[in-house]
Design an enzyme around this catalytic site. Structure first.
Site, PDB file in Angstrom:
ATOM      1  N   ARG A  83     -37.969  42.905   6.096  1.00  0.00           N
ATOM      2  CA  ARG A  83     -39.148  43.702   6.440  1.00  0.00           C
ATOM      3  C   ARG A  83     -38.688  45.037   6.998  1.00  0.00           C
ATOM      4  O   ARG A  83     -37.781  45.098   7.824  1.00  0.00           O
ATOM      5  CB  ARG A  83     -40.011  43.005   7.499  1.00  0.00           C
ATOM      6  CG  ARG A  83     -40.644  41.709   7.036  1.00  0.00           C
ATOM      7  CD  ARG A  83     -41.844  41.989   6.141  1.00  0.00           C
ATOM      8  NE  ARG A  83     -42.496  40.790   5.699  1.00  0.00           N
ATOM      9  CZ  ARG A  83     -42.269  40.197   4.533  1.00  0.00           C
ATOM     10  NH1 ARG A  83     -41.386  40.690   3.715  1.00  0.00           N
ATOM     11  NH2 ARG A  83     -42.932  39.115   4.188  1.00  0.00           N
ATOM     12  N   ASP A 143     -34.060  47.506   0.841  1.00  0.00           N
ATOM     13  CA  ASP A 143     -35.113  47.650  -0.170  1.00  0.00           C
ATOM     14  C   ASP A 143     -36.476  47.607   0.515  1.00  0.00           C
ATOM     15  O   ASP A 143     -37.493  47.355  -0.107  1.00  0.00           O
ATOM     16  CB  ASP A 143     -34.988  46.609  -1.278  1.00  0.00           C
ATOM     17  CG  ASP A 143     -35.241  45.181  -0.824  1.00  0.00           C
ATOM     18  OD1 ASP A 143     -35.380  44.940   0.390  1.00  0.00           O
ATOM     19  OD2 ASP A 143     -35.311  44.301  -1.692  1.00  0.00           O
ATOM     20  N   GLU A 191     -42.852  52.245   4.195  1.00  0.00           N
ATOM     21  CA  GLU A 191     -42.595  52.257   2.759  1.00  0.00           C
ATOM     22  C   GLU A 191     -43.825  52.563   1.908  1.00  0.00           C
ATOM     23  O   GLU A 191     -43.692  53.093   0.807  1.00  0.00           O
ATOM     24  CB  GLU A 191     -41.946  50.958   2.306  1.00  0.00           C
ATOM     25  CG  GLU A 191     -42.782  49.725   2.484  1.00  0.00           C
ATOM     26  CD  GLU A 191     -41.980  48.456   2.254  1.00  0.00           C
ATOM     27  OE1 GLU A 191     -42.584  47.514   1.718  1.00  0.00           O
ATOM     28  OE2 GLU A 191     -40.802  48.396   2.599  1.00  0.00           O
TER      29      GLU A 191
END
Length: 129
Positions: free
Chosen positions: A28, A52, A57
């Site tokens: 997370r 990632d 985000e």
């Protein structure tokens, strides 16, 4: 995510790692403290960082930004600028043929169960406010 886990990957945790450690976050974005990671990389207290996920985000992944304009979050831009010691990719771990096929099949099974029995084994418990 509870507040105890927000920015869990912060300076005091990084300080316990070896200076050539490679920190990877695929869980997370809220877990990481970008400023602490940047500071550790710049001070050579961390070998590299890969993720990632990012704290903000939704504002960044799958968006295009003009080459002469930084991304909206300054710490994310700083991480990008630290390439090749930093590698950021979109969170697409579930974007495989098998995972997508399973999601569709399970969704249809759940829908069929709701229509025929009024419930499904994959229901999510919610709380009323």
């Amino acid at each position: 995510m509870t507040s105890a886990w927000v920015r869990f990957l912060r300076s005091d945790l990084i300080a316990k790692m070896k200076n050539d450690a490679i920190l990877v976050n695929t869980a997370r974005g809220q877990l990481q403290d970008n400023r602490a990671i940047i500071d550790a990389l710049k001070a050579d207290q961390l070998g590299a960082f890969a993720a990632d996920v990012l704290p903000a985000e939704g504002e960044i992944f799958f968006k295009q930004f003009p080459a002469d304009q930084p991304v909206p979050d300054a710490t994310t831009q700083e991480l990008i600028d630290l390439y090749p010691r930093v590698l950021l990719t979109p969170h697409v771990g579930s974007n495989t043929d098998e995972a997508l096929k399973n999601m569709v099949e399970i969704s249809f099974e759940n829908f069929h169960e709701i229509l025929t029995t009024g419930k499904t084994q994959n229901s999510v418990a919610t709380t009323e406010n």
